[in-house]
Write a protein that holds these residues in place. Sequence first.
Motif: not given
Lengths: 246, 246
Positions: B101-102, B127-132
């Motif tokens: 999102v950012f 990606n917000d969850i995957w990259h976390k």
Amino acid sequence: MTNRRSFLQTTAAAAFGSAAFSSQVTQAESSAPPNGLVHPGDVVLFQGDSITDTGRSRDKAAEPNNQAALGNGYAFMAAANLLTNTPDLKVFNRGISGHKVFQLADRWQADCLDLQPNVLSILIGVNDIWHKRNGKYDGTVEVYERDYNTLLERTVKAMPQVKLVICEPFVLRCGAIDDSWFPEFDGYRAAAKRVAEKAKAVFVPFHSMFEAAVKLASPEHWAKDGVHPSPYGAALMAHAWTQAVR
Amino acid sequence: MTNRRSFLQTTAAAAFGSAAFSSQVTQAESSAPPNGLVHPGDVVLFQGDSITDTGRSRDKAAEPNNQAALGNGYAFMAAANLLTNTPDLKVFNRGISGHKVFQLADRWQADCLDLQPNVLSILIGVNDIWHKRNGKYDGTVEVYERDYNTLLERTVKAMPQVKLVICEPFVLRCGAIDDSWFPEFDGYRAAAKRVAEKAKAVFVPFHSMFEAAVKLASPEHWAKDGVHPSPYGAALMAHAWTQAVR
């Protein structure tokens, strides 16, 4: 909240059983039935030639809603569109590559009437003209229309409640198809439309759709050989088919 | 002739400009607008990550309705569904692989506000969850929801008339995705839904749709790595998206 927005939310919610828009669903239910031609419990049958067949498994043909049995084309994709909305359906595919109308008639008892479909979708015609053009078949457009009308009269006589979907034959001008196919091909399209009107069927205008689609991407993008759709062509067909029956 | 049949024929006729059902079109016009959220002349923008990007051409990005510019995924397929019905649209894709999102916010002026979309569709979150999860990003689900709400507030402030479509993030349990993603992933889905409700957006429940789809074919059939859809997965998404905005 406008009526338009309510209708949209009804559609979205009805499509996937979301509870988010439940108040709108109740409000709009009477004016826009989400399922249209296809209702829970229905048997849906796709019939046709190679465009319907798309490598479907004969071994698994008796299993409804099975990807291998439904093949890799518009029939499977349309089935998926339907079944993610209405799981309580039985969807079959009995398309066979190379077939013309008279060959559907030859196997109609086993491959249609015995299945007792509530919704019957037929896409047939490209071989009726193609095999005539290449000298493998002596049927004309008049034979196509006569055989097609006879097949539907037989179908409705055996199954008076059946809901019919007649799909327009289509070609794209690439691969095996060149300008010499026209205007002869338009005659087969017009015949299919007359057949649909006579049978009070829903008509899905695939050729008109692809005429619009070639403004977005090359004919080859939709069907490399001009006859057999790519996944993109099949997806567009499946969407149009699903819209038409809803 | 029931209302149901009239509605169906309206849909079929409206989809392709067929004159066959013109009397029914007139009859049903007031209750079921065929175009829904999308109207002639509109600019439609798809935004998101790799699932939206799908190899789209950067060179041709400024050309509306161009297949290369729209990529090979659900955005192109949904555009084709729309454009074969309503040619007078300008459809763009500005998805970029890997984005969260950012990162949409960082490029929002050029890649959204400057395009002045009438209809804006966003699919973001995996990606917000995957990259976390893989340690490349320190954002949480709370950051995802906060950033997403902020982005939409900014969007509506700049374009008060914009019609928003928020797509549910989805994964399939195969490839890169295993059970350890749950229930954490459901938190991101729920956040996206709250964001949609807060913004009064149409919500397209892709994850719920794929949960139904895996009863028809393997997860790999829809998305080999569990994240990036096959043509079959993309076709199903495009149909659902088009249904939701109609």
